[in-house]
Design an enzyme around this catalytic site. Structure first.
Site, PDB file in Angstrom:
ATOM      1  N   ASN A  10       1.763   0.853   5.944  1.00  0.00           N
ATOM      2  CA  ASN A  10       0.885   0.952   4.777  1.00  0.00           C
ATOM      3  C   ASN A  10       0.636  -0.476   4.299  1.00  0.00           C
ATOM      4  OD1 ASN A  10      -0.293   1.321   2.297  1.00  0.00           O
ATOM      5  ND2 ASN A  10       1.251   2.742   1.519  1.00  0.00           N
ATOM      6  N   ARG A  94      -1.897   4.143   6.916  1.00  0.00           N
ATOM      7  CA  ARG A  94      -2.662   4.609   5.762  1.00  0.00           C
ATOM      8  C   ARG A  94      -4.001   3.875   5.792  1.00  0.00           C
ATOM      9  NH1 ARG A  94      -2.023   2.597  -0.379  1.00  0.00           N
ATOM     10  NH2 ARG A  94      -3.529   3.994  -1.312  1.00  0.00           N
ATOM     11  N   ARG A 242      -7.323  -3.114 -12.102  1.00  0.00           N
ATOM     12  CA  ARG A 242      -8.675  -2.533 -12.007  1.00  0.00           C
ATOM     13  C   ARG A 242      -9.075  -1.871 -13.325  1.00  0.00           C
ATOM     14  NH1 ARG A 242      -7.543   0.982  -6.812  1.00  0.00           N
ATOM     15  NH2 ARG A 242      -5.556  -0.119  -6.647  1.00  0.00           N
ATOM     16  N   GLU A 382       4.223   9.094   0.851  1.00  0.00           N
ATOM     17  CA  GLU A 382       3.015   9.000   1.690  1.00  0.00           C
ATOM     18  C   GLU A 382       3.395   8.730   3.145  1.00  0.00           C
ATOM     19  OE1 GLU A 382       2.189   6.140  -1.293  1.00  0.00           O
ATOM     20  OE2 GLU A 382       0.069   6.646  -1.339  1.00  0.00           O
TER      21      GLU A 382
END
Ligand code: AMP
Length: 397
Positions: A10, A94, A242, A382
């Site tokens: 990842n 990923r 962000r 994940e």
């Protein structure tokens, strides 16, 4: 005979995480062999790695000027040294954006990597690094099957109401639509919902993935119905760096009146906004929680307020709420943030047990006994979803 194993990578902009799983038919958490990450990329990069039982395997610092490619090469070289007795059967990655055309886990060959490169402008913080890791591994192990697992995939199947922007129809056909992200995380949490929360897990759930990137997903029967991220990973909640949702008119104003171009706006929206923009102190929730500065408190208040508003919006999409789940770095580790977001959702029947919330470790129900909505913490995984998908793909090849 060597043990078949799956490497999971990842690769993000500030960290590159990896795990090695033994390749059981359906890998579970018990199949983890070792894992670790290079963190602090661009600042003070460091590799730490542990075996599944927690034994430290690596704790190395790298020179401050080490480039991303150098760090990636160092990591892959280190992984090589751990492969004694193992035979890699696949490497799963990923991949943040699959766009309109890529949903199912797919063999990540040169052709697919080239196609996915076209989506870099849609995920500039992640996609280039995701692909750089796959390119580097292809050079090192040209015969190893690499598998792309898409963060957008979990959200396919949502209604047109959820995926279409109110733009001229031709634009939707060109792929300008709401995709949604953090899908590998939501996939894992969905697989644990019923086991952790009981019967309620299959009903109307909101999962809050609150990490450096943050989003929420409304699920019905474990499938995505609505989510806060859209075409890119900028929409919805404010994140570490962000902005989250912003009136597009602000961007027009900044272009027309302040002379900002696309590069300036990319930097503003992806790197200088969110918690770091609001606080001027840090993008890391731990630093903000530890700070007395009014701007740090404001950034936290803002994060919790926006999270509360998004829960209201997603509950409306679901027509009610039975389950609320927290996951990822902030969701798993910050009881104060969970408590405040739950307080903002009290009107929906969310009531938490503050003692259970304060002590939550691992998968934990934190709602008060009489709460109308079951509230839980489910640590995401994940990597396991990628290992499972990669295993399934090479098995069926
Ligand atoms: P992730 O992107 O899921 O790895 O989450 C990273 C973020 O989780 C960091 O930027 C921190 O803001 C946050 N985080 C990690 N540990 C804690 C903690 N103990 N308390 C508050 N926030 C935390």
């Amino acid at each position: 005979m060597k043990t078949p194993a799956i490497l999971v990578i990842n690769a993000g902009s500030s960290s590159i995480k990896f795990s090695i799983f033994s390749a059981a038919a359906v890998p579970g958490p018990e199949d983890l062999i070792c894992g670790g990450k290079i963190s602090g990329i661009g600042v003070q990069a460091r590799l730490d790695a542990r075996s599944a039982d927690g034994t430290v395997l690596a704790d190395e610092h790298f020179p401050e000027n080490a480039t991303y490619d150098e760090l990636l090469a160092r990591l892959l070289a280190w992984i090589e040294t751990r492969l004694v007795g193992l035979e890699l059967v696949a490497a799963g990655h990923r991949i943040v954006h699959g766009g309109r055309d890529h949903v199912l886990p797919s063999v990540l060959d040169e052709k697919l990597r080239d196609e996915l490169r076209r989506l870099i402008p849609l995920a500039p913080l992640h996609q280039p690094h995701n692909l750089a890791a796959a390119d580097a591994l292809a050079r090192l192990h040209p015969d190893l099957v690499q598998v792309a697992c898409f963060d957008t995939a979990f959200h396919t199947g949502r209604s047109e109401m959820e995926t279409v922007y109110a733009l001229p129809a031709g634009m939707t056909e060109d792929g300008i639509r709401r995709y949604g992200f953090h899908g590998l995380s939501y996939d894992f949490v969905a697989s644990r919902l019923e086991a952790v929360t009981g019967e309620e897990g299959g009903k109307r759930a909101i999962v809050a993935h609150l990490g450096n990137g943050a989003s929420m997903c409304a699920m019905r029967n474990g499938r995505s119905v609505a989510t806060t991220l859209g075409f890119t990973a900028l929409d919805g909640l404010p994140m570490g760096t962000r902005s989250g949702a912003i009136d597009p008119g602000v961007l027009l104003y900044l272009m027309e009146q302040k002379g900002m171009d696309a590069k300036d706006l990319t930097c503003l929206l992806y790197r200088q906004s969110g918690l770091i923009g609001l606080s001027g102190i840090s993008s890391d929730m731990r630093d903000l929680l530890a700070s007395d500065a009014p701007k740090a408190r404001f950034a936290i208040d803002y994060f919790c307020y926006r999270a509360g508003r998004e829960i209201g919006s997603l509950a409306a999409a679901l027509g009610g709420l039975d389950v609320l789940v927290f996951t990822a770095g902030i969701g798993e580790n910050a009881p104060e943030i969970r408590s405040r977001i739950c307080a903002a959702a009290a009107w929906l029947g969310v009531e938490i047990d503050e003692a259970a919330n304060a002590e939550a470790r691992g998968e934990t129900v934190i709602s008060a006994p009489g709460s109308k909505v079951a509230v839980a913490v489910i640590p995401t995984n994940e990597e396991l979803v990628i290992a499972r998908n990669s295993r399934a793909l090479v098995q069926n090849a």
